[in-house]
Motif scaffolding. Structure first.
Motif, PDB file in Angstrom:
ATOM      1  N   PRO A 140       1.092   7.396  -1.164  1.00 27.54           N
ATOM      2  CA  PRO A 140       1.384   6.009  -0.808  1.00 27.54           C
ATOM      3  C   PRO A 140       0.128   5.192  -0.512  1.00 27.54           C
ATOM      4  CG  PRO A 140       1.697   7.402   1.090  1.00 27.54           C
ATOM      5  CD  PRO A 140       1.336   8.312  -0.034  1.00 27.54           C
ATOM      6  N   VAL A 141       0.216   3.889  -0.828  1.00 23.61           N
ATOM      7  CA  VAL A 141      -0.778   2.921  -0.377  1.00 23.61           C
ATOM      8  C   VAL A 141      -0.035   1.859   0.428  1.00 23.61           C
ATOM      9  CG1 VAL A 141      -2.347   3.312  -2.308  1.00 23.61           C
ATOM     10  CG2 VAL A 141      -0.609   1.518  -2.489  1.00 23.61           C
ATOM     11  N   ILE A 142      -0.748   1.232   1.351  1.00 28.23           N
ATOM     12  CA  ILE A 142      -0.173   0.177   2.182  1.00 28.23           C
ATOM     13  C   ILE A 142      -0.630  -1.170   1.642  1.00 28.23           C
ATOM     14  CG2 ILE A 142      -0.116  -0.827   4.494  1.00 28.23           C
ATOM     15  CD1 ILE A 142      -0.728   1.986   5.593  1.00 28.23           C
ATOM     16  N   MET A 143       0.309  -2.072   1.408  1.00 29.44           N
ATOM     17  CA  MET A 143      -0.062  -3.413   0.977  1.00 29.44           C
ATOM     18  C   MET A 143      -0.714  -4.147   2.146  1.00 29.44           C
ATOM     19  SD  MET A 143       0.859  -3.044  -2.082  1.00 29.44           S
ATOM     20  CE  MET A 143       0.349  -4.688  -2.639  1.00 29.44           C
ATOM     21  N   LEU A 144      -1.806  -4.841   1.854  1.00 33.07           N
ATOM     22  CA  LEU A 144      -2.566  -5.491   2.913  1.00 33.07           C
ATOM     23  C   LEU A 144      -1.840  -6.724   3.460  1.00 33.07           C
ATOM     24  CD1 LEU A 144      -6.179  -5.143   1.455  1.00 33.07           C
ATOM     25  CD2 LEU A 144      -4.975  -3.652   3.068  1.00 33.07           C
ATOM     26  N   LYS A 145      -2.359  -7.253   4.556  1.00 29.57           N
ATOM     27  CA  LYS A 145      -1.648  -8.273   5.328  1.00 29.57           C
ATOM     28  C   LYS A 145      -1.448  -9.572   4.549  1.00 29.57           C
ATOM     29  CE  LYS A 145      -1.652 -10.522   9.855  1.00 29.57           C
ATOM     30  NZ  LYS A 145      -2.421 -10.770  11.103  1.00 29.57           N
ATOM     31  N   ASP A 146      -2.329  -9.883   3.597  1.00 32.53           N
ATOM     32  CA  ASP A 146      -2.234 -11.142   2.863  1.00 32.53           C
ATOM     33  C   ASP A 146      -1.637 -10.972   1.477  1.00 32.53           C
ATOM     34  OD1 ASP A 146      -3.610 -12.470   5.009  1.00 32.53           O
ATOM     35  OD2 ASP A 146      -5.476 -11.610   4.249  1.00 32.53           O
ATOM     36  N   SER A 147      -1.055  -9.812   1.203  1.00 28.41           N
ATOM     37  CA  SER A 147      -0.415  -9.611  -0.099  1.00 28.41           C
ATOM     38  C   SER A 147       0.837 -10.476  -0.197  1.00 28.41           C
ATOM     39  CB  SER A 147      -0.061  -8.131  -0.298  1.00 28.41           C
ATOM     40  OG  SER A 147       0.838  -7.692   0.706  1.00 28.41           O
ATOM     41  N   PHE A 148       1.328 -10.652  -1.410  1.00 31.14           N
ATOM     42  CA  PHE A 148       2.417 -11.598  -1.675  1.00 31.14           C
ATOM     43  C   PHE A 148       3.623 -11.395  -0.766  1.00 31.14           C
ATOM     44  CE2 PHE A 148       6.455 -12.035  -4.084  1.00 31.14           C
ATOM     45  CZ  PHE A 148       6.559 -13.413  -3.997  1.00 31.14           C
ATOM     46  N   ALA A 149       4.262 -10.233  -0.846  1.00 26.89           N
ATOM     47  CA  ALA A 149       5.482 -10.004  -0.063  1.00 26.89           C
ATOM     48  C   ALA A 149       5.202 -10.051   1.435  1.00 26.89           C
ATOM     49  CB  ALA A 149       6.123  -8.674  -0.442  1.00 26.89           C
TER      50      ALA A 149
ATOM     51  N   PRO B  52       2.897  -3.930  11.148  1.00 26.07           N
ATOM     52  CA  PRO B  52       2.539  -3.018  12.240  1.00 26.07           C
ATOM     53  C   PRO B  52       1.079  -3.180  12.661  1.00 26.07           C
ATOM     54  CG  PRO B  52       3.778  -1.881  10.527  1.00 26.07           C
ATOM     55  CD  PRO B  52       3.439  -3.222   9.978  1.00 26.07           C
ATOM     56  N   ALA B  53       0.788  -2.752  13.873  1.00 29.03           N
ATOM     57  CA  ALA B  53      -0.577  -2.851  14.401  1.00 29.03           C
ATOM     58  C   ALA B  53      -1.579  -2.105  13.523  1.00 29.03           C
ATOM     59  CB  ALA B  53      -0.613  -2.307  15.829  1.00 29.03           C
ATOM     60  N   THR B  54      -1.110  -1.060  12.836  1.00 25.18           N
ATOM     61  CA  THR B  54      -2.003  -0.278  11.960  1.00 25.18           C
ATOM     62  C   THR B  54      -2.163  -0.919  10.585  1.00 25.18           C
ATOM     63  OG1 THR B  54      -0.109   1.053  11.242  1.00 25.18           O
ATOM     64  CG2 THR B  54      -1.439   1.907  13.085  1.00 25.18           C
ATOM     65  N   GLN B  55      -1.503  -2.066  10.368  1.00 21.78           N
ATOM     66  CA  GLN B  55      -1.541  -2.709   9.051  1.00 21.78           C
ATOM     67  C   GLN B  55      -1.979  -4.168   9.159  1.00 21.78           C
ATOM     68  OE1 GLN B  55       2.110  -2.011   6.814  1.00 21.78           O
ATOM     69  NE2 GLN B  55       2.299   0.054   7.639  1.00 21.78           N
ATOM     70  N   GLN B  56      -3.067  -4.390   9.868  1.00 23.80           N
ATOM     71  CA  GLN B  56      -3.571  -5.742  10.073  1.00 23.80           C
ATOM     72  C   GLN B  56      -4.809  -6.051   9.231  1.00 23.80           C
ATOM     73  OE1 GLN B  56      -2.005  -8.127  12.061  1.00 23.80           O
ATOM     74  NE2 GLN B  56      -0.413  -6.557  11.970  1.00 23.80           N
ATOM     75  N   GLU B  57      -5.140  -5.141   8.308  1.00 25.93           N
ATOM     76  CA  GLU B  57      -6.328  -5.381   7.486  1.00 25.93           C
ATOM     77  C   GLU B  57      -6.087  -6.565   6.553  1.00 25.93           C
ATOM     78  OE1 GLU B  57      -9.128  -3.087   4.163  1.00 25.93           O
ATOM     79  OE2 GLU B  57      -7.605  -1.971   5.280  1.00 25.93           O
ATOM     80  N   PRO B  58      -6.989  -7.568   6.572  1.00 23.31           N
ATOM     81  CA  PRO B  58      -6.796  -8.719   5.692  1.00 23.31           C
ATOM     82  C   PRO B  58      -7.037  -8.332   4.234  1.00 23.31           C
ATOM     83  CG  PRO B  58      -8.920  -8.871   6.795  1.00 23.31           C
ATOM     84  CD  PRO B  58      -8.197  -7.700   7.396  1.00 23.31           C
ATOM     85  N   GLY B  59      -6.449  -9.090   3.338  1.00 25.15           N
ATOM     86  CA  GLY B  59      -6.621  -8.821   1.912  1.00 25.15           C
ATOM     87  C   GLY B  59      -5.308  -8.969   1.188  1.00 25.15           C
ATOM     88  N   PHE B  60      -5.393  -9.102  -0.133  1.00 25.23           N
ATOM     89  CA  PHE B  60      -4.197  -9.359  -0.937  1.00 25.23           C
ATOM     90  C   PHE B  60      -3.819  -8.167  -1.808  1.00 25.23           C
ATOM     91  CE2 PHE B  60      -8.014 -10.817  -3.050  1.00 25.23           C
ATOM     92  CZ  PHE B  60      -7.930 -10.237  -4.291  1.00 25.23           C
ATOM     93  N   ALA B  61      -4.588  -7.061  -1.708  1.00 21.06           N
ATOM     94  CA  ALA B  61      -4.319  -5.876  -2.534  1.00 21.06           C
ATOM     95  C   ALA B  61      -3.702  -4.785  -1.656  1.00 21.06           C
ATOM     96  CB  ALA B  61      -5.598  -5.401  -3.211  1.00 21.06           C
ATOM     97  N   HIS B  62      -4.290  -3.594  -1.662  1.00 19.29           N
ATOM     98  CA  HIS B  62      -3.721  -2.491  -0.887  1.00 19.29           C
ATOM     99  C   HIS B  62      -4.818  -1.545  -0.437  1.00 19.29           C
ATOM    100  CE1 HIS B  62      -4.323  -0.026  -4.471  1.00 19.29           C
ATOM    101  NE2 HIS B  62      -3.654  -0.928  -5.175  1.00 19.29           N
ATOM    102  N   THR B  63      -4.451  -0.631   0.458  1.00 19.84           N
ATOM    103  CA  THR B  63      -5.397   0.358   0.972  1.00 19.84           C
ATOM    104  C   THR B  63      -5.631   1.460  -0.057  1.00 19.84           C
ATOM    105  OG1 THR B  63      -3.671   1.776   1.904  1.00 19.84           O
ATOM    106  CG2 THR B  63      -4.496  -0.021   3.300  1.00 19.84           C
TER     107      THR B  63
END
Length: 315
Positions: A204-213, A225-236
């Motif tokens: 799995p990858v996590i979609m970043l905070k600024d991704s579309f959905a 979630p607190a663990t998913q606050q990385e800015p960006g429009f792609a994924h981890t």
């Protein structure tokens, strides 16, 4: 039940607006005037592009441009396949059927574009100068967004390019009403966290905070979630099962996109790490459409994300 009916009515209103727009193929009040008339449009690169006042054969070189045009009732002459797909994004369904493919987002085929004899090209987020020059040698070309821009920016620029700014403004007003109806429908969950995952063949990858959905989700009062606050429009990067706890949230919306992904997710579901996720224990793990939730989308996609949220969180 009342809030669910309110959301259903709001989504129906937005759908009716789309159908109303589909009855028109020209610009806002263009009246089918002089076909040689042009307008100046400044694209997101700062280039001033002379575009037809009433374009008739438009090419959309991104999922966002395709989605936006369809929302405005403009069916492009050609478009690119969705990321990881061999056709336009699946979430668009029949709305995109019959549109000729001119290649992928990463590599649109210039000869296929040229054969369609377009009078306007919407180039999405193309930044390569050599490719832009080649496109502009074919037809006026408007870059509608930079990679970090949100879908509304792309939608408004596409609408400007095809002369439908008034229709876009009306559409966005209706969208705002639908967001409010969704917030009402899911009010008991506002403030809860939503994890958005794409399950790849290798994990799995996590979609970043600024991704579309993610942006659509956050408009409704839900949070990442607190663990998913990385800015960006792609994924981890891909998470190992040992680190799967980072993918947890009050809710998990997970999807697959690439070949082999569904099997990888199926196998992961048998692991102790998966069973230990709070969202799994609380039966709040939901599989959704990867072409919608983990790729780039536009106004029609945003409505579908709201529809998914209402479906799963207003029950």
């Amino acid at each position: 039940m009342r809030t669910t009916r309110t959301l259903t009515a709001a989504l129906a209103m937005a759908a009716a607006l789309v159908l109303s727009a589909c009855g028109s193929s020209g610009g806002d009040g263009d009246g089918g005037g002089d076909p040689a008339a042009t307008r100046d449009v400044t694209d997101v690169t700062g280039a001033v592009v002379k575009v037809p006042a009433a374009p008739k054969k438009v090419i959309a070189l991104s999922e966002q441009d395709l989605d936006g045009l369809l929302a405005l009732g403009v069916t492009p002459a050609g478009t690119v396949n969705g990321r990881g797909q061999q056709a336009p994004p699946a979430y668009l369904g029949d709305k995109a059927s019959g549109i000729k493919s001119v290649g992928s987002v990463a590599e649109p085929a210039l000869d296929a574009i040229n054969e369609l004899e377009p009078d306007l090209i919407l180039a999405g987020g193309v930044a390569d100068e050599a490719r832009l020059k080649a496109l502009r040698d074919i037809a006026p070309t408007v870059v509608t967004y930079k990679p970090a821009d949100d879908w509304k920016t792309a939608f408004n620029k596409a609408a400007e390019a095809v002369g439908k700014t008034d229709a876009a403004a009306t559409w966005l007003q209706t969208y705002t009403s639908t967001v409010e109806a969704t917030k009402t429908a899911i009010a008991k969950h506002v403030g809860e966290s939503v994890s958005i995952l794409r399950w790849n063949p290798d994990g799995p990858v996590i979609m970043l905070k600024d991704s579309f959905a993610s942006l659509v989700v956050q408009e409704t009062g839900l949070v990442r979630p607190a663990t998913q606050q990385e800015p960006g429009f792609a994924h981890t990067d891909v998470l190992s099962l040992e680190n799967l706890a980072k993918a947890d949230g009050d809710w998990i919306f997970a999807s697959t996109l690439q070949p082999g992904s569904a099997e990888a997710l199926k196998q992961a579901k048998e692991s102790p790490a998966f069973a230990a996720l709070g969202a799994v224990k609380n039966e709040r793990f939901t599989e959704v459409d990867g072409t919608l939730w983990t790729s780039r989308g536009g106004p029609l996609g945003a409505l579908k994300v709201l529809e998914d949220l209402g479906k799963h969180l207003s029950a």
